[in-house]
Design a protein around this motif. Structure first.
Motif, PDB file in Angstrom:
ATOM      1  N   THR A  22      44.776  49.089  32.370  1.00 12.12           N
ATOM      2  CA  THR A  22      45.761  48.476  33.246  1.00 12.12           C
ATOM      3  C   THR A  22      46.821  47.814  32.382  1.00 12.12           C
ATOM      4  OG1 THR A  22      44.212  48.072  35.060  1.00 12.12           O
ATOM      5  CG2 THR A  22      46.177  46.690  34.979  1.00 12.12           C
ATOM      6  N   ARG A  36      50.168  45.395  32.029  1.00 10.65           N
ATOM      7  CA  ARG A  36      51.012  44.366  32.635  1.00 10.65           C
ATOM      8  C   ARG A  36      52.337  44.403  31.869  1.00 10.65           C
ATOM      9  NH1 ARG A  36      54.846  40.778  34.152  1.00 10.65           N
ATOM     10  NH2 ARG A  36      54.059  39.053  35.428  1.00 10.65           N
ATOM     11  N   PHE A  70      51.571  47.232  36.422  1.00 10.59           N
ATOM     12  CA  PHE A  70      51.966  46.107  37.274  1.00 10.59           C
ATOM     13  C   PHE A  70      52.946  45.207  36.513  1.00 10.59           C
ATOM     14  CE2 PHE A  70      47.894  47.556  38.787  1.00 10.59           C
ATOM     15  CZ  PHE A  70      47.988  47.473  40.174  1.00 10.59           C
ATOM     16  N   THR A 128      48.928  36.184  39.559  1.00 13.41           N
ATOM     17  CA  THR A 128      48.889  37.279  40.527  1.00 13.41           C
ATOM     18  C   THR A 128      50.173  37.342  41.341  1.00 13.41           C
ATOM     19  OG1 THR A 128      46.473  37.128  40.690  1.00 13.41           O
ATOM     20  CG2 THR A 128      47.616  38.233  42.494  1.00 13.41           C
ATOM     21  N   ALA A 140      51.539  40.969  40.379  1.00  8.79           N
ATOM     22  CA  ALA A 140      50.813  41.970  41.173  1.00  8.79           C
ATOM     23  C   ALA A 140      51.742  42.957  41.873  1.00  8.79           C
ATOM     24  CB  ALA A 140      49.915  41.282  42.195  1.00  8.79           C
ATOM     25  N   ALA A 157      53.177  46.622  41.880  1.00  4.54           N
ATOM     26  CA  ALA A 157      52.830  47.941  41.337  1.00  4.54           C
ATOM     27  C   ALA A 157      54.083  48.772  41.082  1.00  4.54           C
ATOM     28  CB  ALA A 157      51.905  48.673  42.299  1.00  4.54           C
ATOM     29  N   PHE A 164      45.720  44.420  42.547  1.00  5.59           N
ATOM     30  CA  PHE A 164      45.832  43.789  41.229  1.00  5.59           C
ATOM     31  C   PHE A 164      44.571  42.990  40.903  1.00  5.59           C
ATOM     32  CE2 PHE A 164      47.388  40.300  38.451  1.00  5.59           C
ATOM     33  CZ  PHE A 164      47.903  41.059  37.411  1.00  5.59           C
ATOM     34  N   LYS A 165      44.073  42.246  41.873  1.00  9.23           N
ATOM     35  CA  LYS A 165      42.845  41.470  41.660  1.00  9.23           C
ATOM     36  C   LYS A 165      41.677  42.393  41.305  1.00  9.23           C
ATOM     37  CE  LYS A 165      44.067  37.707  44.836  1.00  9.23           C
ATOM     38  NZ  LYS A 165      43.722  37.048  46.125  1.00  9.23           N
ATOM     39  N   ARG A 186      41.901  45.228  39.755  1.00 13.46           N
ATOM     40  CA  ARG A 186      42.073  45.666  38.359  1.00 13.46           C
ATOM     41  C   ARG A 186      41.605  44.574  37.395  1.00 13.46           C
ATOM     42  NH1 ARG A 186      42.465  48.955  41.160  1.00 13.46           N
ATOM     43  NH2 ARG A 186      44.153  50.418  41.670  1.00 13.46           N
TER      44      ARG A 186
END
Length: 364
Positions: free
Chosen positions: A61, A63, A128, A159, A163, A165, A179-180, A182
């Motif tokens: 994932t 960020r 994200f 978040t 969060a 996408a 997101f949580k 992930r």
């Protein structure tokens, strides 16, 4: 092998190092770029066969920063395409963790009412970032404002900012529950550093993004991930260190280094302010990642706040820096992040009260 890795992707570093983080993202999943002859543009992605890879495909994932989103939109598309390709491979789930997690989550989403195609797409987002047009991660602001109580508060802010996408079908759609999910899967977090012009202690951006991710994992997963820093500042000798090792390296090499402190003193007001930033950022890392130790706080107190020569210098060039250092150290003690020696705590409290009065007089 870890099933899931979280990686921070910044634009400036990837533009400077020709996409090291992008390459790492792809390779962990088991992909390599295809370059166009002549121009050397990336024109496709090639799946590395499991027989050649000799390991499972790791779920990743990313960020991204707001600047990464704005300056490298092509890379965002490649990363999103990578996750979808790997999830679609007909491979055993014990050798393809991306497919394993997408299948599990898509199944849950279908049960909740989503159609099969929408469920699969939502479950396969792996990039994200900030809301469209926004920049930042929120973590630094909430810590600086003291507007938090638990790690869950920091995770909630991270978040809200991160969060969103990105990929085919989504240009920053807010998907907090995805997101949580992930963050709750992440076993390892990593950030790559390719220069020595700044460090994890010289500014709050590193903790803002990376520390925020660690806080989110701690909150949603319920345990601390393993955290690493990849140092490619010398590309002939890339080194991997734990986040704790990296912190102590900068703490000893700069923050407590008499030569470094002497150099900072030459810059007067700005030097004192930067030393105060070191203390504040160290505290913020501790809030998100629980990596400061008692002796480190004691060293800051002794060297930056209670040393008579340092006190005299700061009071002359920047008393607000001395006030900030003292305030941050006392906050760390008050929140139970530092078990200060009784005599250290008392000395800091006396200094803080005296600084309050002095700054009030200066203001008048």
């Amino acid at each position: 092998y870890p099933e899931s890795v979280g990686i921070i992707l910044w634009a400036t570093s990837n533009l400077r190092n020709h996409g090291q983080c992008v390459a790492e993202f792809l390779y962990l999943m088991g992909l390599r770029p295809v370059w166009q002859p002549g121009s050397q543009r990336v024109v496709d992605l090639e799946v590395i066969p499991l027989e050649e890879l000799q390991r499972p495909r790791v779920d990743v994932t990313g960020r991204i920063s707001g600047l990464f989103r704005d300056s490298m939109p092509g890379s965002v598309i490649w990363l999103d395409d990578a996750a979808q390709r790997i999830a679609s491979l007909d491979e055993p789930t014990e050798l393809n963790f991306v497919r394993k997690h997408v299948l599990e989550e898509a199944g849950e989403l279908e049960k909740s009412g989503l159609d099969k195609q929408a469920a699969w797409r939502q479950a396969s987002y792996r990039v994200f970032g900030d809301p469209p047009g926004a920049h930042g991660a929120g973590t630094g602001a909430v810590l600086e404002a003291k507007n938090w109580e638990t790690i869950d508060d920091i995770a909630a802010v991270y978040t809200r900012w991160g969060a969103h996408a990105y990929g085919k079908g989504s240009e920053g759609t807010y998907m907090p529950e995805v997101f949580k999910k992930r963050m709750a899967q992440i076993d390892i977090t990593v950030q790559n550093v390719d220069h020595r012009e700044s460090s994890m202690l010289s500014g709050d951006d590193y903790n803002n993004y990376r520390g925020g991710m660690i806080a989110a994992v701690r909150s949603y997963k319920g345990s601390m991930p393993r955290n690493y820093v990849s140092d490619s500042s010398d590309r002939s000798k890339v080194q991997l260190r734990s986040l704790t090792e990296e912190l102590k390296r900068w703490f000893r090499g700069e923050a407590m280094n008499p030569k470094y402190i002497a150099g900072m003193k030459k810059h007067g007001y700005k030097g004192a302010g930067d030393l105060a930033t070191y203390v504040a950022v160290s505290y913020q890392w501790d809030a998100t990642s629980d990596i400061m130790e008692n002796w480190m706080y004691e060293k800051y107190a002794a060297k930056y706040a209670l040393d008579k020569d340092m006190q005299k210098w700061m009071q002359e060039v920047n008393p607000w820096a001395l006030h900030r250092i003292t305030e941050v150290l006392l906050e760390a003690e008050q929140r139970g992040m530092w078990q200060a020696k009784p005599e250290t705590k008392q000395a800091l409290q006396e200094l803080f009260l005296s600084m309050e009065g002095e700054l009030e007089e200066r203001g008048e």
